[in-house]
Write a protein that holds these residues in place. Structure first.
Motif, PDB file in Angstrom:
ATOM      1  N   VAL A   7       0.870  -1.178   0.000  1.00  0.00           N
ATOM      2  CA  VAL A   7       0.000   0.000   0.000  1.00  0.00           C
ATOM      3  C   VAL A   7       0.905   1.226   0.000  1.00  0.00           C
ATOM      4  CG1 VAL A   7      -1.802   1.292   1.192  1.00  0.00           C
ATOM      5  CG2 VAL A   7      -1.824  -1.215   1.246  1.00  0.00           C
ATOM      6  N   TRP A   8       0.874   1.931  -1.109  1.00  0.00           N
ATOM      7  CA  TRP A   8       1.735   3.115  -1.281  1.00  0.00           C
ATOM      8  C   TRP A   8       0.982   4.368  -0.843  1.00  0.00           C
ATOM      9  CZ3 TRP A   8       2.469   5.672  -6.682  1.00  0.00           C
ATOM     10  CH2 TRP A   8       3.312   6.791  -6.566  1.00  0.00           C
ATOM     11  N   PHE A   9       1.464   4.996   0.211  1.00  0.00           N
ATOM     12  CA  PHE A   9       0.874   6.238   0.710  1.00  0.00           C
ATOM     13  C   PHE A   9       1.490   7.411  -0.040  1.00  0.00           C
ATOM     14  CE2 PHE A   9      -0.187   3.347   4.063  1.00  0.00           C
ATOM     15  CZ  PHE A   9      -1.380   3.822   4.590  1.00  0.00           C
ATOM     16  N   ARG A  10       0.643   8.348  -0.438  1.00  0.00           N
ATOM     17  CA  ARG A  10       1.091   9.534  -1.166  1.00  0.00           C
ATOM     18  C   ARG A  10       0.607  10.775  -0.411  1.00  0.00           C
ATOM     19  NH1 ARG A  10      -0.509   8.648  -7.346  1.00  0.00           N
ATOM     20  NH2 ARG A  10       1.373   9.869  -7.744  1.00  0.00           N
ATOM     21  N   ASN A  11      -0.329  11.526  -0.974  1.00  0.00           N
ATOM     22  CA  ASN A  11      -0.945  12.646  -0.249  1.00  0.00           C
ATOM     23  C   ASN A  11      -2.213  12.156   0.442  1.00  0.00           C
ATOM     24  OD1 ASN A  11       0.943  14.681  -1.017  1.00  0.00           O
ATOM     25  ND2 ASN A  11       0.023  14.708  -3.049  1.00  0.00           N
ATOM     26  N   ASP A  12      -2.073  11.110   1.208  1.00  0.00           N
ATOM     27  CA  ASP A  12      -3.208  10.461   1.888  1.00  0.00           C
ATOM     28  C   ASP A  12      -2.709   9.840   3.194  1.00  0.00           C
ATOM     29  OD1 ASP A  12      -1.610   8.546   0.733  1.00  0.00           O
ATOM     30  OD2 ASP A  12      -3.206   7.519  -0.345  1.00  0.00           O
ATOM     31  N   LEU A  13      -2.052  10.661   4.008  1.00  0.00           N
ATOM     32  CA  LEU A  13      -1.324  10.160   5.173  1.00  0.00           C
ATOM     33  C   LEU A  13      -2.239   9.988   6.384  1.00  0.00           C
ATOM     34  CD1 LEU A  13       1.948  12.255   4.714  1.00  0.00           C
ATOM     35  CD2 LEU A  13       1.325  10.036   3.734  1.00  0.00           C
ATOM     36  N   ARG A  14      -3.092   8.997   6.282  1.00  0.00           N
ATOM     37  CA  ARG A  14      -4.071   8.709   7.337  1.00  0.00           C
ATOM     38  C   ARG A  14      -4.465   7.232   7.263  1.00  0.00           C
ATOM     39  NH1 ARG A  14      -7.032  11.317   3.127  1.00  0.00           N
ATOM     40  NH2 ARG A  14      -8.682   9.977   2.279  1.00  0.00           N
ATOM     41  N   VAL A  15      -5.181   6.793   8.296  1.00  0.00           N
ATOM     42  CA  VAL A  15      -5.738   5.434   8.275  1.00  0.00           C
ATOM     43  C   VAL A  15      -7.257   5.453   8.189  1.00  0.00           C
ATOM     44  CG1 VAL A  15      -3.762   4.432   9.487  1.00  0.00           C
ATOM     45  CG2 VAL A  15      -5.726   5.255  10.811  1.00  0.00           C
ATOM     46  N   HIS A  16      -7.902   6.599   8.466  1.00  0.00           N
ATOM     47  CA  HIS A  16      -9.355   6.684   8.323  1.00  0.00           C
ATOM     48  C   HIS A  16      -9.724   7.021   6.881  1.00  0.00           C
ATOM     49  CE1 HIS A  16      -8.596  11.077   8.746  1.00  0.00           C
ATOM     50  NE2 HIS A  16      -9.733  11.224   8.085  1.00  0.00           N
ATOM     51  N   ASP A  17     -10.833   6.498   6.406  1.00  0.00           N
ATOM     52  CA  ASP A  17     -11.338   6.787   5.059  1.00  0.00           C
ATOM     53  C   ASP A  17     -10.238   6.688   4.017  1.00  0.00           C
ATOM     54  OD1 ASP A  17     -13.332   7.387   3.218  1.00  0.00           O
ATOM     55  OD2 ASP A  17     -12.953   9.537   3.316  1.00  0.00           O
ATOM     56  N   HIS A  18      -9.515   5.593   4.049  1.00  0.00           N
ATOM     57  CA  HIS A  18      -8.387   5.399   3.139  1.00  0.00           C
ATOM     58  C   HIS A  18      -8.677   4.193   2.249  1.00  0.00           C
ATOM     59  CE1 HIS A  18      -4.325   4.726   1.661  1.00  0.00           C
ATOM     60  NE2 HIS A  18      -3.981   5.908   2.155  1.00  0.00           N
ATOM     61  N   ALA A  19      -9.064   4.447   1.013  1.00  0.00           N
ATOM     62  CA  ALA A  19      -9.514   3.381   0.123  1.00  0.00           C
ATOM     63  C   ALA A  19      -8.445   2.322  -0.150  1.00  0.00           C
ATOM     64  CB  ALA A  19     -10.037   3.984  -1.185  1.00  0.00           C
ATOM     65  N   ASP A  97       7.857 -10.423  -2.478  1.00  0.00           N
ATOM     66  CA  ASP A  97       6.858 -11.290  -3.123  1.00  0.00           C
ATOM     67  C   ASP A  97       5.439 -10.731  -3.019  1.00  0.00           C
ATOM     68  OD1 ASP A  97       8.784 -13.227  -3.857  1.00  0.00           O
ATOM     69  OD2 ASP A  97       8.727 -14.057  -1.825  1.00  0.00           O
ATOM     70  N   ALA A  98       5.322  -9.424  -3.103  1.00  0.00           N
ATOM     71  CA  ALA A  98       3.985  -8.812  -3.112  1.00  0.00           C
ATOM     72  C   ALA A  98       3.371  -8.990  -4.496  1.00  0.00           C
ATOM     73  CB  ALA A  98       4.064  -7.342  -2.749  1.00  0.00           C
ATOM     74  N   GLU A  99       2.089  -9.255  -4.531  1.00  0.00           N
ATOM     75  CA  GLU A  99       1.412  -9.522  -5.799  1.00  0.00           C
ATOM     76  C   GLU A  99       0.798  -8.271  -6.419  1.00  0.00           C
ATOM     77  OE1 GLU A  99      -0.839 -13.553  -5.320  1.00  0.00           O
ATOM     78  OE2 GLU A  99      -0.617 -12.632  -3.343  1.00  0.00           O
ATOM     79  N   ALA A 100       0.662  -7.207  -5.621  1.00  0.00           N
ATOM     80  CA  ALA A 100       0.012  -6.001  -6.138  1.00  0.00           C
ATOM     81  C   ALA A 100       0.472  -4.782  -5.352  1.00  0.00           C
ATOM     82  CB  ALA A 100      -1.505  -6.133  -6.065  1.00  0.00           C
ATOM     83  N   ILE A 101       0.292  -3.626  -5.978  1.00  0.00           N
ATOM     84  CA  ILE A 101       0.552  -2.336  -5.337  1.00  0.00           C
ATOM     85  C   ILE A 101      -0.725  -1.516  -5.426  1.00  0.00           C
ATOM     86  CG2 ILE A 101       1.920  -0.215  -5.346  1.00  0.00           C
ATOM     87  CD1 ILE A 101       4.124  -1.797  -6.805  1.00  0.00           C
ATOM     88  N   PHE A 102      -1.256  -1.112  -4.276  1.00  0.00           N
ATOM     89  CA  PHE A 102      -2.462  -0.278  -4.221  1.00  0.00           C
ATOM     90  C   PHE A 102      -2.033   1.152  -3.896  1.00  0.00           C
ATOM     91  CE2 PHE A 102      -5.916  -3.621  -2.946  1.00  0.00           C
ATOM     92  CZ  PHE A 102      -5.521  -4.420  -4.012  1.00  0.00           C
ATOM     93  N   PHE A 103      -2.684   2.137  -4.526  1.00  0.00           N
ATOM     94  CA  PHE A 103      -2.326   3.526  -4.277  1.00  0.00           C
ATOM     95  C   PHE A 103      -3.461   4.461  -4.647  1.00  0.00           C
ATOM     96  CE2 PHE A 103      -0.939   2.447  -8.557  1.00  0.00           C
ATOM     97  CZ  PHE A 103      -1.387   3.509  -9.329  1.00  0.00           C
TER      98      PHE A 103
END
Length: 474
Positions: A7-19, A97-103
């Motif tokens: 999970v790549w964090f960008r301009n979304d530095l939170r854990v609430h409402d984080h898709a 060995d990660a299968e995907a990157i979400f961002f």
């Protein structure tokens, strides 16, 4: 289902409402949350200006540090790396060995190019990518028009969204984050010196001590809404200049995604049910819609928002006098209302909305300076820098954006009279003029020569253009 996802964090530095975080937690057994400090964001740009200045960089580092703490409270952690995300993220994913990157999906050129390269590099390694829209109040899929038909006038955009679109519910915080057991090297938080920046001095005159991070963003909302009960007067006070509470100051935490706009929206709605519903509560949502508007305008027009002619393709009429620009930037124009606002920006990384409109108008309409220089300087200095709002607003003031007026000119003396009639703001930021009574403090041509020298104003032939107009206003 995935075994492991980055999970790549960008301009979304939170854990609430984080898709990306929420859906990764649902779809994967293990998560590797990552923040990447991209060295390109700390380079020098036009006029030798730091792309990211020290106030803004400090706020970012604090926000990343807080994100790590909040992820740890959920059983996870944050990997901190440096480099080009499109390269180092793919290497990290392959190594573990990660299968995907979400961002999170962004909209402007530099960010989109990174996304494209990331997707291409990941595909070559057999790694999937998933981009999620989550930066706006209204989800892009819920707009009542295609993005390429976003209305050019804000009022039309707002009315159509309010009538035909609904705000989706904020996503909950994941209950637990499972970090792979073999994640031993999580990386250290960089220091400002890592990027060649100095620690900013703590200003005793700052309206508020801004600290980056989701925790402080939520704390600010709780204080402003619930403890001090200030939302009910927001519309009446929002044009203030002095003090912590004339406005919400949420923009700082919104800029890095420490606060979700949907979370703020839900808190406003709760406030309306439990405390009061009036024009002020609506107006805060109104400002969130403005933020959306510039984001969708940037997505619609692409690189045009960074070009000299803006989205109107206006002809080049601008001066590029570096001497005049730097006097503006350093608060040395000789016009106290402008200089005080620029001093606040340079000393704290923040300036009121009223101040921003005035200094921007002065730079482009009085000095005739290339408006992009102002946008670049704000990008460097503002802790609440948001690429879409910043460039959208500068285009707006410069007459090359979405303003339906041909020229949005701010009469500085009239603005000073309306918003700093007694001169308190000037005395706060230019103490060397503090002994001048009342509104006289706004009129430097009436000051004794000795005070002018103390004030370090460049008068006469060295700086004639704006002062000639200034005399006409008096």
């Amino acid at each position: 289902m995935f075994k492991r996802v980055v999970v790549w964090f960008r301009n979304d530095l939170r854990v609430h409402d984080h898709a990306p975080l929420f859906f990764a937690a649902e779809k994967a057994g293990e998560l590797i949350p990552v923040y990447c400090f991209d060295p390109r964001n700390f380079k020098k740009v036009s006029l030798g200006i730091d792309k990211t200045g020290n106030h803004r960089a400090k706020f970012l580092i604090e926000a990343v540090d807080n994100l790590r703490s909040n992820l740890q409270s959920l059983g996870g952690d944050l990997v901190i790396i440096q480099g080009k995300p499109e390269e180092v993220l793919v290497s990290l994913a392959k190594k573990h060995d990660a299968e995907a990157i979400f961002f999170s999906e962004e909209v402007t050129a530099e960010e989109k190019e990174v996304e494209l390269q990331l997707e291409q590099n990941a595909w070559k390694q057999g790694i999937k990518t998933s981009a999620y829209w989550q930066s706006s109040l209204y989800h892009i899929q819920d707009l009542p028009f295609p993005v390429n038909q976003t209305p050019e006038v804000f009022t039309q955009f707002r009315k159509e969204c309010e009538k035909f679109a609904k705000v989706q519910a904020a996503l909950p915080v994941p209950k637990k984050i499972n970090l792979p057991k073999n994640m031993s090297d999580l990386g250290d938080l960089p220091k400002l010196s890592t990027f060649g920046l100095k620690e900013p001095d703590l200003s005793s005159r700052a309206v508020l001590v801004f600290k980056g991070g989701e925790t402080d963003g939520i704390r600010r909302l709780q204080t402003y809404f619930w403890e001090q009960d200030l939302l009910k007067v927001y519309k009446e006070t929002r044009n203030g200049l002095l003090g912590a509470d004339y406005s919400s100051k949420f923009s700082a935490w919104l800029s890095l995604g420490c606060l979700s706009p949907r979370y703020i929206y839900e808190e406003v709605k709760r406030y309306e049910k439990e405390r009061k519903k009036n024009q002020s509560t609506y107006w805060l949502i109104f400002e969130l819609i403005w933020r959306d508007y510039f984001r969708f305008i940037c997505k619609k027009h692409g690189n045009k928002v960074f070009l000299l002619g803006g989205i109107k393709n206006n002809v080049d009429k601008w001066s590029r006098n570096e001497n005049h620009f730097w006097k503006w930037a350093l608060g040395q124009t000789g016009i106290p209302f402008i200089d005080a606002n620029m001093r606040e920006l340079n000393e704290t990384g923040f300036m009121s909305n009223r101040g921003r409109q005035n200094v921007a108008s002065f730079l482009v309409n009085d000095l005739g300076i290339d408006w992009r220089w102002g946008a670049i300087y704000f990008e460097s200095q503002l802790i609440d820098y948001d690429v879409c709002s910043n460039w959208g607003n500068w285009m707006y003031v410069a007459g090359v954006g979405n303003d339906p007026r041909e020229n949005r000119y701010f009469n500085i003396m009239r603005q000073a009279q309306n918003y700093d009639r007694k001169g308190d703001y000037i005395r706060h930021w230019i103490p060397e003029l503090a002994d001048i009574p009342g509104f006289d403090i706004h009129q430097p041509f009436e000051l004794p020569t000795s005070l002018l020298k103390t004030y370090k104003i460049a008068l006469g032939s060295t700086y004639p253009h704006p002062l000639v107009k200034y005399k006409a206003w008096i």
